[in-house]
Structures are given as structure tokens and as C-alpha cells.
Write an enzyme that holds these catalytic residues in place. Sequence first.
Site, PDB file in Angstrom:
ATOM      1  N   CYS A   1       0.501  -0.819   0.169  1.00  0.00           N
ATOM      2  CA  CYS A   1      -0.168   0.416  -0.311  1.00  0.00           C
ATOM      3  C   CYS A   1       0.983   0.893   0.075  1.00  0.00           C
ATOM      4  O   CYS A   1       2.383   1.354   0.341  1.00  0.00           O
ATOM      5  CB  CYS A   1      -1.379   0.127   1.132  1.00  0.00           C
ATOM      6  SG  CYS A   1      -2.121  -0.883   1.502  1.00  0.00           S
TER       7      CYS A   1
ATOM      8  N   LYS B   1       4.814  -4.027  -5.994  1.00  0.00           N
ATOM      9  CA  LYS B   1       6.311  -4.148  -6.069  1.00  0.00           C
ATOM     10  C   LYS B   1       6.539  -4.239  -4.797  1.00  0.00           C
ATOM     11  O   LYS B   1       6.780  -4.617  -3.833  1.00  0.00           O
ATOM     12  CB  LYS B   1       6.640  -3.092  -6.666  1.00  0.00           C
ATOM     13  CG  LYS B   1       8.027  -2.985  -7.265  1.00  0.00           C
ATOM     14  CD  LYS B   1       8.008  -1.998  -8.750  1.00  0.00           C
ATOM     15  CE  LYS B   1      10.010  -2.371  -8.907  1.00  0.00           C
ATOM     16  NZ  LYS B   1      10.257  -3.650  -9.569  1.00  0.00           N
TER      17      LYS B   1
HETATM   18  C1  G6P Z   1       7.515  -8.940  -5.184  1.00  0.00           C
HETATM   19  C2  G6P Z   1       8.273  -8.365  -6.880  1.00  0.00           C
HETATM   20  C3  G6P Z   1       9.080  -8.446  -7.569  1.00  0.00           C
HETATM   21  C4  G6P Z   1      10.755  -8.346  -6.754  1.00  0.00           C
HETATM   22  C5  G6P Z   1       9.863  -8.854  -5.139  1.00  0.00           C
HETATM   23  C6  G6P Z   1      11.566  -8.440  -4.504  1.00  0.00           C
HETATM   24  O1  G6P Z   1       7.472  -9.964  -4.822  1.00  0.00           O
HETATM   25  O2  G6P Z   1       6.204  -8.326  -7.312  1.00  0.00           O
HETATM   26  O3  G6P Z   1       8.838  -8.668  -9.382  1.00  0.00           O
HETATM   27  O4  G6P Z   1      11.083  -9.115  -7.657  1.00  0.00           O
HETATM   28  O5  G6P Z   1       9.363  -8.109  -4.325  1.00  0.00           O
HETATM   29  O6  G6P Z   1      11.650  -7.403  -4.408  1.00  0.00           O
HETATM   30  P1  G6P Z   1      12.748  -6.751  -3.853  1.00  0.00           P
HETATM   31  O7  G6P Z   1      12.449  -4.921  -3.688  1.00  0.00           O
HETATM   32  O8  G6P Z   1      13.558  -6.974  -2.618  1.00  0.00           O
HETATM   33  O9  G6P Z   1      14.120  -6.801  -4.895  1.00  0.00           O
END
Ligand code: G6P
Length: 588
Positions: A2, A583
Site C-alpha cells: 500500500c 512492487k
Molecule cells: C515482489 C515483486 C517482485 C520482486 C520481489 C523482490 O514480489 O513483485 O518483482 O522481485 O518483490 O523485491 P525487492 O525490492 O526486494 O527486490
Amino acid sequence: MCSILGLSSDSDVAPTLVASLKRMEYRGYDSVGVAIKNGSNILVKKGVGKVNDVNASIHMDKVNGNVGIGHTRWATHGGVTVENAHPHLCNSGPVGVVHNGIIENYAELREDLEKNHNIVFKSTTDTEVIPNLLQIYFEKSHDVKRAIMDTVGKLKGHYAFVALFNTGELVGVRNHEPLIIGIGATNNLLLTSDIIGLPENISSVIYVDNNQFVIVKDHEYDIYDFEGNVAQFTIKTIPKSYQNVTKGSFRYYTEKEIFEQPNTILMAGEGDNNCLEKITQSIRDSDYVYVTGSGTSYNIAVIAKYLFSRFAGKKVEHVMASEMKYSSRYLVSDSTLFGISQSGESADILESVSIGKKKNAKILSMVNSKNSSLARESIHSIGLNCGPEVGVAATKSFTSQMAILYKIADKLCENCLAINFHTISNAYTKMLSNTSHIQELAKSIKNIQNLFVIGRGIHYPIAKEGALKIKEITYVHAEGIAGGELKHGPLALMDSSTYVIVINPDDDAYVDNISSVHEIKSREAKIIGISNKPDPSYDFWIKIPTIREELYPLIEIIPLQLISYYLAVERGIDPDYPKNLAKSVTVK
Ligand code: G6P
């Protein structure tokens, strides 16, 4: 996750709030809302859907008032409904709250509020207890600061929230979830979970520390810790690239970010050789090195194992951040823990770091947001420098992370790799200059149900990453498989309707891959070969440039990103906002 926002200004805040919510939508996009102080009332406008659609129907940006809060939601507690959309008001109306994170003890708090204070809840969220507690404590003390301290004393879990009081105070509270204060001219003070929320005219920020809160009133702000002591802070300037991020001439952020890679690959870790040196030294000096991350960043952790062992003889172990808790009993004390994360805010990686710290691990990290929680938890943290990544599926951050791994591996082996990243950048430019064949492929396979991606050795984590991209943004079931494992199960799924992408540059796995290709072809499945060399058994050949053998992982991911992107477009999916994902996932 959020996004939370609060804005106090000399003029109407609603248009800026709505514009900022639009930019922060990647953190969650199932519903949206604002609450604005209008006289002694707090007016709420909220709805289910994306910012632009909801705004077009209920005109959130047209509410008058100089102080307000806003939210985009990624549902955790309670379904996607208007009632569950934020902001939430207290029962009697004078306090509104937007929240990110989870209130773990909300059920017992709710029961107590219902029984002992006659509160009638309107939503099924964990959030709604917060404005009610704030209101009850404020009525007792008539002091906002006291009301916050009493409220946070009751809440369990990791959370950040922004509250609006009808007496004019705007409050931001941080407990393990990000909160930033943006300080602009003309008395603009913005509270936000993400620097992308900052309007163009705000570049000075304070990163609120954990267990601190800020009270904004009459264009002044005071920061306290949860015990009520005045907190120390520093004002920082955010890089220009984070201000007013747009898609430019691209249709989607995902497309823009894929096409930015000829530049971003050159920026990875740049300007901070000292930090790279220190990270390398820590890895070199450590008997046990654990590399951890989530999603795409976890695939990078797996690549680290291959690179560091092949080029530096350094044994490292990769652990999924979400699995660290269950692996912790096997963690060797006094080790090194290298955390990989684009955002530096994923709850799983932050938890794995805190587990590591309990075992006295030395924390290193690689992040895109240099002021993120992970960076601040680390003794050395290197920046990806790839600029804001808005598309939910990580693309340019993946290649930047890989570039940094190669740089560390090169230092570990005393320059045995001697990589010129301009060669990689040029290869990217070449692959991105004409994508029409990949677009045609995407068109021809747009109705498939399953896609397999195979790779061997270091190409296996690339296959996993390719499959993750396909899953995330096309909703086609995809699996990344080590080539040799095909015969141990997956071949059972191959028939004439199946497509298999084979990552097959001309290296030591080439011949074995061609054998796998024949096994697949004899089940009548179709082969998409990603290689610098053609082969008659490929039904579709995606040519990649010929480069030094050990560098192929850096370039073979590009066609996989392009297949995912064009397939998403062909299937009518918005790749920037895939369903059920967000994200920066800041909940466990
Ligand atoms: C979420 C996103 C992924 C990403 C993961 C890790 O699950 O949807 O695309 O790879 O988080 O995010 P970070 O910011 O820790 O690399």
C-alpha cells in the site's frame, strides 16, 4: 504494498495527492482514496479500481482543503471493497487514517473497542482500529502526541500510518514500514511511503527512523520517538531521476525500463568503488557467506553462488529471504549475510537480516534505494543506480544486480574477468534495436497455457527469472527448469501444444542442451532457442550477439524480458500492474 500519503500546504492538496497516488500506484492498485480536512469535517472519497478510473468517477482531486491524506491499497485484511478501501475514519468522524503493513493484534483490539467503547466497525480491515484508538486517546488527553504514544503502545505488528485530525494535525508513524517527510517550498510538507510520491517541487527529505513519529501542524513539523523524546534527523536531497518519473514516449513503464538497460548497465555500483571494495573484502574474509533475496532478487542470489564459486573459488549459500526463519538453525554464527533487494524494503529480506543479526552476521547489501531500510541495516551497501523502477516486474534492476555480482566476482579473482561493460551495453542496444521477430513470436503464441524455460549451470537461475517474468506479467503458467531435470519429470507434460524456451549460448552446456532439445522435439513440443548459434531443431531462433562465454547470462535475459513484455501486451494485460502483485512487498 500500500502507499500512504499525507500533505499539508497553503493551497488545496487534493490535486497533488491524486497525482502522487498515481505515481505510487505500483505499490498496490486494487482501490484508492483520499480524506481532506474541510472546515471541521473530514471528507472521504474512495473507490475500487485504479487511480485514474476512480478519480474519473468520483473526482477525488476536486475536494477543497489544505491538509489531507491518501492511499492506494494492496489488500491483506478484508476483500477489495469500497468499505475496505482507505482512508478509514474513527466512528465519530474526527480522525482519518491510511495505513501500510499489518496490525497483528487487530482482532482482540477490535473486540475490546466493540465491547467497551461501543465502536461499530464499517470495514473488515485491520486498519480501522487505529483511528478509533487515536480518537479515544485524544478525547482523554486532548493531546495528539499523547494519543499517538498511547495508540502505538497498543498496536502489534509492522506498520506505518498517516493520520489526519480534524483539529488540523497531520501525523505520520513508522514502525518497520517506510515513511519519508518531503519538505517543499510554499509550506508544502508531504508524508509518503516512497520517494516516487514526492511532487516535482520537493527534493528535500527526511527518512523517519523506526519507532518514530512526526506531527505536522501549521506548516511546522516535530519528530519524536515512541517514548515522546525529540528525535534527531538529517535532511537529504533526493536524486533528480526520482522526481516526476514519467513513461516518456513508451507505452508502459515496463517497456521503458527494459529499453533503459543499455544505460543502466553502465551505472551499476558506479561511483562507489570503495564500497564495492569493502563488500568484496568482507566476502573474501568470511568463511560462511549467505546470499538472500526474494523473487527476482533471489534469482540473483542463486547467480551469486555460481559466479563466486566459479571465478573466485568462494563457496556461498543462497537462502530465500522468506525461508530464512526456517533455515536459521542451520546458519553459522559470525557469518556474512549479503541481502539483495531492488527496493530495500521487502519485509522478507528485512526479517532475514534481523535473523542474521541475531546470529552476529555481518550484513552487506545491494539495493536500488540507497536510503532504504535494508541499506541502513547494512555495514556496507552498494547502489544499483538504475533509477526508479516502476514496473512491478523487475527488469533493469535484475541486470544491474547481476552487473554488480560480476564486479565483485572480478575483484575476488583479481581481475580475471576484466569486463568492459560497454560491450554488454552495445549488445543490449543491438538486441533492442529490432524486436519485431520477438513481437511476431509473442503474437503466434499468445494463446498458450504453459511455457517452459530451460537452462543449465548459471543459465538455470536465468531460466527461473525468465519464467518468473512470464508468470508475473502474462499469467501464462511458466516453469524454469535445469535442462538435465527434464527427463526426471517435466517431459511428462510435453506434447504438440507445448513450447519450450532453451537458453543455449555457445558454451560448455551447448551440446547437452541440444540433446534436451531432441528429447523435447520427439514429444512434438516446439522449441524457441535463445542462442548466438542457429540450430535446425529450433522452431524459432532468437539470435543473441556472440560475446565472451562467461558473460552470456548478462545478455540472454533480454530476450526473455522482451518475450514476457510483448506476450503481456498481446494478451491484453497491463504489464505495469499485474494482478495480485505489488512492487515493494512490505508484509510477510
Ligand atoms: C515482489 C515483486 C517482485 C520482486 C520481489 C523482490 O514480489 O513483485 O518483482 O522481485 O518483490 O523485491 P525487492 O525490492 O526486494 O527486490
